[in-house]
Design a protein around this motif. Structure first.
Motif, PDB file in Angstrom:
ATOM      1  N   UNK A  95      -7.384  20.850  31.617  1.00 27.79           N
ATOM      2  CA  UNK A  95      -7.427  22.095  31.482  1.00 27.79           C
ATOM      3  C   UNK A  95      -6.401  23.398  32.194  1.00 27.79           C
ATOM      4  N   UNK A  96      -6.472  22.451  33.099  1.00 23.68           N
ATOM      5  CA  UNK A  96      -5.289  23.505  33.793  1.00 23.68           C
ATOM      6  C   UNK A  96      -3.501  23.801  33.403  1.00 23.68           C
ATOM      7  N   UNK A  97      -3.528  22.571  32.885  1.00 21.13           N
ATOM      8  CA  UNK A  97      -1.938  22.165  32.560  1.00 21.13           C
ATOM      9  C   UNK A  97      -1.944  23.061  31.164  1.00 21.13           C
ATOM     10  N   UNK A  98      -3.027  22.743  30.044  1.00 18.71           N
ATOM     11  CA  UNK A  98      -3.975  23.553  28.709  1.00 18.71           C
ATOM     12  C   UNK A  98      -3.406  25.543  29.442  1.00 18.71           C
ATOM     13  N   UNK A  99      -4.331  25.372  30.367  1.00 19.90           N
ATOM     14  CA  UNK A  99      -3.990  27.292  30.914  1.00 19.90           C
ATOM     15  C   UNK A  99      -2.668  27.564  31.150  1.00 19.90           C
ATOM     16  N   UNK A 108      -6.094  34.218  31.490  1.00 21.11           N
ATOM     17  CA  UNK A 108      -6.916  34.978  32.036  1.00 21.11           C
ATOM     18  C   UNK A 108      -8.577  34.448  31.535  1.00 21.11           C
ATOM     19  N   UNK A 109      -8.722  34.811  30.162  1.00 21.85           N
ATOM     20  CA  UNK A 109      -9.672  34.706  29.219  1.00 21.85           C
ATOM     21  C   UNK A 109     -10.679  33.163  29.112  1.00 21.85           C
ATOM     22  N   UNK A 110      -9.680  32.727  28.829  1.00 21.60           N
ATOM     23  CA  UNK A 110      -9.420  31.379  28.587  1.00 21.60           C
ATOM     24  C   UNK A 110     -10.575  30.671  30.018  1.00 21.60           C
ATOM     25  N   UNK A 111      -9.398  30.979  31.130  1.00 15.47           N
ATOM     26  CA  UNK A 111      -9.866  30.786  32.774  1.00 15.47           C
ATOM     27  C   UNK A 111     -11.487  31.048  33.065  1.00 15.47           C
ATOM     28  N   UNK A 176     -13.247  22.984  39.909  1.00 11.98           N
ATOM     29  CA  UNK A 176     -11.231  22.834  40.141  1.00 11.98           C
ATOM     30  C   UNK A 176     -10.558  22.911  39.291  1.00 11.98           C
ATOM     31  N   UNK A 177     -10.795  23.466  37.941  1.00 15.16           N
ATOM     32  CA  UNK A 177      -9.744  23.431  37.030  1.00 15.16           C
ATOM     33  C   UNK A 177      -9.189  25.047  38.341  1.00 15.16           C
ATOM     34  N   UNK A 178      -9.896  26.073  38.066  1.00 16.42           N
ATOM     35  CA  UNK A 178      -9.203  27.081  38.545  1.00 16.42           C
ATOM     36  C   UNK A 178      -8.510  26.854  39.994  1.00 16.42           C
ATOM     37  N   UNK A 179      -8.464  26.461  41.203  1.00 22.01           N
ATOM     38  CA  UNK A 179      -7.658  25.071  42.566  1.00 22.01           C
ATOM     39  C   UNK A 179      -6.255  24.627  41.965  1.00 22.01           C
TER      40      UNK A 179
ATOM     41  N   UNK B 268     -18.404  39.048  34.661  1.00 24.45           N
ATOM     42  CA  UNK B 268     -18.069  39.031  33.710  1.00 24.45           C
ATOM     43  C   UNK B 268     -17.331  40.887  34.508  1.00 24.45           C
ATOM     44  N   UNK B 269     -18.106  41.221  35.733  1.00 17.99           N
ATOM     45  CA  UNK B 269     -16.855  42.184  36.884  1.00 17.99           C
ATOM     46  C   UNK B 269     -16.498  42.230  37.034  1.00 17.99           C
ATOM     47  N   UNK B 270     -16.907  41.143  37.939  1.00 23.12           N
ATOM     48  CA  UNK B 270     -15.445  40.448  39.358  1.00 23.12           C
ATOM     49  C   UNK B 270     -14.922  39.405  38.940  1.00 23.12           C
ATOM     50  N   UNK B 271     -15.055  38.572  37.281  1.00 25.14           N
ATOM     51  CA  UNK B 271     -14.329  37.164  37.620  1.00 25.14           C
ATOM     52  C   UNK B 271     -13.233  37.219  38.324  1.00 25.14           C
ATOM     53  N   UNK B 272     -12.306  38.346  38.349  1.00 32.73           N
ATOM     54  CA  UNK B 272     -10.424  38.206  38.521  1.00 32.73           C
ATOM     55  C   UNK B 272     -10.971  37.668  40.896  1.00 32.73           C
ATOM     56  N   UNK B 273     -11.615  38.318  41.150  1.00 34.31           N
ATOM     57  CA  UNK B 273     -11.962  38.549  42.679  1.00 34.31           C
ATOM     58  C   UNK B 273     -12.502  37.412  42.309  1.00 34.31           C
ATOM     59  N   UNK B 274     -13.681  36.655  41.582  1.00 30.99           N
ATOM     60  CA  UNK B 274     -14.275  35.694  42.172  1.00 30.99           C
ATOM     61  C   UNK B 274     -13.457  34.421  41.972  1.00 30.99           C
TER      62      UNK B 274
END
Lengths: 293, 285
Positions: A95-99, A108-111, A176-179, B268-274
């Motif tokens: 997922x991380x590679x795809x994103x 940003x939206x899919x993350x 784990x994906x966002x990290x 949804x409001x703070x998703x970037x921060x989180x």
């Protein structure tokens, strides 16, 4: 007036006033319980019992080693870890590679979409998946019915833990994906450009450039994932209650039941230190393995 | 958004880019779908839930919500909601206060032996929470705090995570800023209050959101430390609810929606921060 630069003795110690409130809480609710719990594990201590606490040495630990329920719970936990960690790591990495290959806004939206299940509390996530897995009117079987299969999601001892692991993958892979994605963002673009000039693209670039540079993050995420997986409780407690035939009763659930259903505080303490020992062993082995490679 | 590390910027006209985008969109939908499903299904009558016939309700109804909000005697959901709000807010306030003070002292002041103290605090990050469950229960019992909100609020201030996070953040404050404030006659506390805290607003916000959501979603704590149904928080309340109203899936799902909406909106409001906070500290569990 004391200033930040003054280094007088009394000034130095007075700075501890800042740390004092936290240290108080830290001592009473972390250090003290840690020591207290360790000493409890050498006692027979039963709540709601007329028998006074009694020092019994290692008896709790030796009881655990002869307790079939302990081994069964350890086995269930190990099965969960073995099912969950590899799938979570592979999925998170994919997922991380795809994103990472997507442009700003879409990324940003899919993350956010991948991450959103992790903000659900376990009782809600559990209720939801219990309904998905329900054999009679569950969502999965409602569709699988058309191709004439009806998996015993939660009712067979072999399958139940697999179902729990699948639900856990959905619930927890976002972290784990966002990290890992942040780790990919941190790889300097020059490396990639240089690799491309040397003709390393696609899989070769992944294998020889991306993967080695990502290794520290990968190790970190994996260790956290292993530690978290050993502590599995909410999912099994909510979805299967540990069944069928205790095939999904994890160590933490066994500790919980020992302490708060049977009120055997000493034995529960010993069990929780054994769990800590298992977790520490696995994390240490993990660090060693990854460092050697 | 930071620049992409790909050698050539992702080009939306490339076939490979498009295939990847489609795959990722499908994956994103799969992850988000179950949550949408709770929202949709909560508007179905039980007969449609038990006999599944399509995702969308044939006869959308507010019955589940009316029932659950309309019988506070049997289902004290407002009580649970209030308890959750109270506990999560106070935990967040406590953690932000004591952690920022301690982190400031350990990061910016000349305290004798602070390396040891900080080392000890950080070492406890490795301790799994279950080890503390039994002894903390017995200590709370001694204090007479079991089955009160205090049992969930005060011990939450002992965690090492926030001290560690803010400590690392405070280390990056330039010396000159503090020195300038000191020359202006600011006390140590004044510097903490008027220099360190404002600069660290993003880190404090991240820690605040984590702490709030963590406390809101905590399951084990209220399960073990609370007894009376009217003291429950939403997660344990709903879990209990599920056992007693097992057959009524509509009600259970409606309750789940009410429990989830606040965190969902906050997310949804703070998703970037989180998400950036998580990426920064690399920890969720």
């Amino acid at each position: 007036m004391t200033t930040a630069t003054s280094k007088t003795r009394s000034g130095a110690w007075s700075g501890y006033l800042f740390v004092l409130p936290y240290l108080l809480l830290f001592t009473v609710f972390l250090l003290a319980p840690l020591a207290y719990g360790f000493s409890l594990s050498f006692y027979r201590r039963e709540l709601l019992s007329v028998v006074p606490p009694k020092l019994i040495g290692l008896a709790n630990y030796s009881e655990a080693l002869h307790d079939p329920y302990f081994w069964k719970a350890l086995w269930a936990t190990l099965r969960f870890v073995a099912l969950c960690v590899p799938f979570t790591m592979l999925t998170a990495l994919s997922l991380a590679l795809g994103l990472n290959g997507l442009k700003g806004r879409l990324q940003t939206v899919l993350r956010a979409a991948v991450f959103v299940p992790t903000v659900l509390t376990i009782s809600v996530a559990g209720i939801l998946w219990r309904w998905f897995y329900n054999g009679e009117f569950g969502l999965f079987n409602a569709y699988l019915h058309y191709i004439n299969i009806k998996p015993p999601w939660l009712t067979s001892t072999g399958m139940a833990m697999v179902s729990i692991a699948l639900m856990t993958l959905w619930w927890t892979v976002g972290g784990p994906t966002v990290v890992l994605l942040a780790g990919l963002h941190n790889i300097p673009p020059q490396y990639m450009e240089a690799a491309e000039m040397d003709g390393a693209v696609g899989y070769r670039r992944f294998r020889y450039i991306t993967l080695p540079l990502l290794k520290p993050v990968l190790l970190f995420v994996m260790v956290l994932n292993i530690i978290g997986s050993f502590q599995v409780f909410g999912q099994t407690f909510m979805i299967t209650r540990g069944g069928p035939e205790m095939s999904t009763r994890s160590l933490v659930q066994y500790i919980y039941e020992t302490a708060f259903n049977n009120y055997r505080m000493g034995y529960a303490s010993a069990l929780s230190w054994l769990l800590f020992l298992v977790i520490a062993t696995f994390s240490a082995a993990q660090f060693r393995l990854m460092r050697e490679r | 958004m930071s620049a992409s590390p790909l050698p050539t910027k992702p080009n939306s006209r490339h076939l490979a880019y498009r295939i990847n985008a489609v795959v990722m969109i499908v994956a994103g939908l799969l992850f988000a779908a179950p949550i949408l499903l709770i929202l949709i299904t909560a508007f179905k009558p039980d007969s449609e839930i038990v006999k599944f016939a399509g995702i969308l309700p044939h006869k959308a109804t507010l019955h589940n919500f009316q029932e659950i909000l309309g019988s506070p005697e049997e289902i004290p959901i407002f009580r649970w909601f209030g308890n959750s709000v109270l506990i999560s807010s106070l935990v967040t306030l406590l953690v932000l206060t004591v952690d920022s003070l301690a982190a400031y002292g350990l990061a910016r002041l000349n305290l004798p032996g602070k390396k040891w103290v900080f080392g000890l605090i950080v070492a406890t990050l490795m301790v799994p929470g279950q080890i503390l469950l039994v002894p903390v229960y017995l200590i709370l019992n001694k204090l007479g705090w079991l089955d009160t909100p205090l049992a969930l609020i005060v011990p939450a201030g002992a965690g090492a995570f926030g001290v560690f996070l803010l400590h690392q953040f405070f280390l990056t404050i330039p010396r000159e800023l503090e020195e300038a404030a000191a020359l202006d006659g600011c006390s140590k506390f004044g510097i903490y209050r008027h220099v360190a805290l404002p600069i660290s607003a993003p880190a404090l916000a991240t820690l605040g959101i984590f702490t709030f959501v963590g406390s809101w979603n905590d399951f084990m704590g209220p399960l073990v430390f609370l007894d009376s149904v009217d003291k429950y928080t939403l997660p344990v309340g709903i879990a209990l609810f599920q056992t007693s109203y097992y057959a009524e899936y509509g009600l259970t799902l409606a309750a789940s929606v009410l429990c989830t909406l606040p965190v969902l909106i906050a997310f949804l409001l703070f998703q970037r921060h989180i998400i950036q906070g998580i990426a920064l500290t690399g920890s969720k569990e």
